[in-house]
Design a protein around this motif. Structure first.
Motif, mmCIF file in Angstrom:
data_model
loop_
_atom_site.group_PDB
_atom_site.id
_atom_site.type_symbol
_atom_site.label_atom_id
_atom_site.label_comp_id
_atom_site.label_asym_id
_atom_site.label_seq_id
_atom_site.Cartn_x
_atom_site.Cartn_y
_atom_site.Cartn_z
ATOM 1 N N TYR A 274 100.999 -33.902 78.971
ATOM 2 C CA TYR A 274 100.817 -34.596 80.238
ATOM 3 C C TYR A 274 100.427 -36.035 79.968
ATOM 4 N N ARG A 275 100.643 -36.876 80.969
ATOM 5 C CA ARG A 275 100.276 -38.280 80.861
ATOM 6 C C ARG A 275 98.756 -38.427 80.865
ATOM 7 N N GLN A 276 98.252 -39.314 80.043
ATOM 8 C CA GLN A 276 96.810 -39.581 80.041
ATOM 9 C C GLN A 276 96.409 -40.231 81.365
ATOM 10 N N ALA A 277 95.311 -39.783 81.920
ATOM 11 C CA ALA A 277 94.781 -40.409 83.122
ATOM 12 C C ALA A 277 94.100 -41.731 82.771
ATOM 13 N N ARG A 278 93.511 -41.755 81.595
ATOM 14 C CA ARG A 278 92.893 -42.987 81.082
ATOM 15 C C ARG A 278 92.889 -42.899 79.571
ATOM 16 N N GLU A 279 92.840 -44.039 78.933
ATOM 17 C CA GLU A 279 92.887 -44.056 77.476
ATOM 18 C C GLU A 279 91.646 -43.401 76.899
#
Length: 144
Positions: A137-142
């Motif tokens: 999944y895409r990271q919500a924040r680094e």
């Protein structure tokens, strides 16, 4: 879905806003965390996986069981270090209260198809009894 079925105004659910739309519920509050650093992840479960699309950065969650040998975890983690794949979470679990089988849950930066990620997972598999990718999944924040 269960809260909608119950139709009891005293019962609520912690879920993404889309769930309220899907089940005809009223959204009572947003961003209910008690700290800026908190993060809750919601997952979509499916029988068959689909490759992630779009721009990253990506995270992958997986579980694995190390072999019952000395330095098993050290050996299993080596592929992440040598391939420069960042692991942001590692949790251990003892299955059935036994110390003979240790399972781990981890989050790593990257996704299947990236050469460094694939090499790290291949090495993890060599030093583990089994490895199961739970999802990407895409990271919500680094992180890191």
């Amino acid at each position: 879905a269960r809260v909608a079925e119950m139709a009891d105004p005293r019962i609520a659910a912690l879920a993404p806003p889309r769930a309220a739309e899907l089940y005809g519920l009223t959204l009572l509050s947003e961003d209910v965390s008690d700290g800026e650093h908190n993060m809750t992840r919601f997952v979509v479960l499916a029988r068959g996986g689909q490759p992630p699309v779009g721009e990253g950065p990506w995270m992958t969650s997986l579980i694995f069981e190390v072999k019952n040998i000395p330095a098993a975890l050290y050996k299993a983690m080596g592929g992440f270090a040598t391939n420069g794949v960042n692991m942001t979470k590692l949790e251990s679990y003892q299955r059935g209260g036994s110390f003979a089988a240790t399972e781990f849950y981890c989050d790593v930066v990257g996704r299947p198809g990236e050469p460094a990620f694939d090499r790290a997972i291949e090495e993890l598999g060599f030093h583990s009894k089994w490895v199961r990718l739970l999802g990407t999944y895409r990271q919500a924040r680094e992180r890191g």
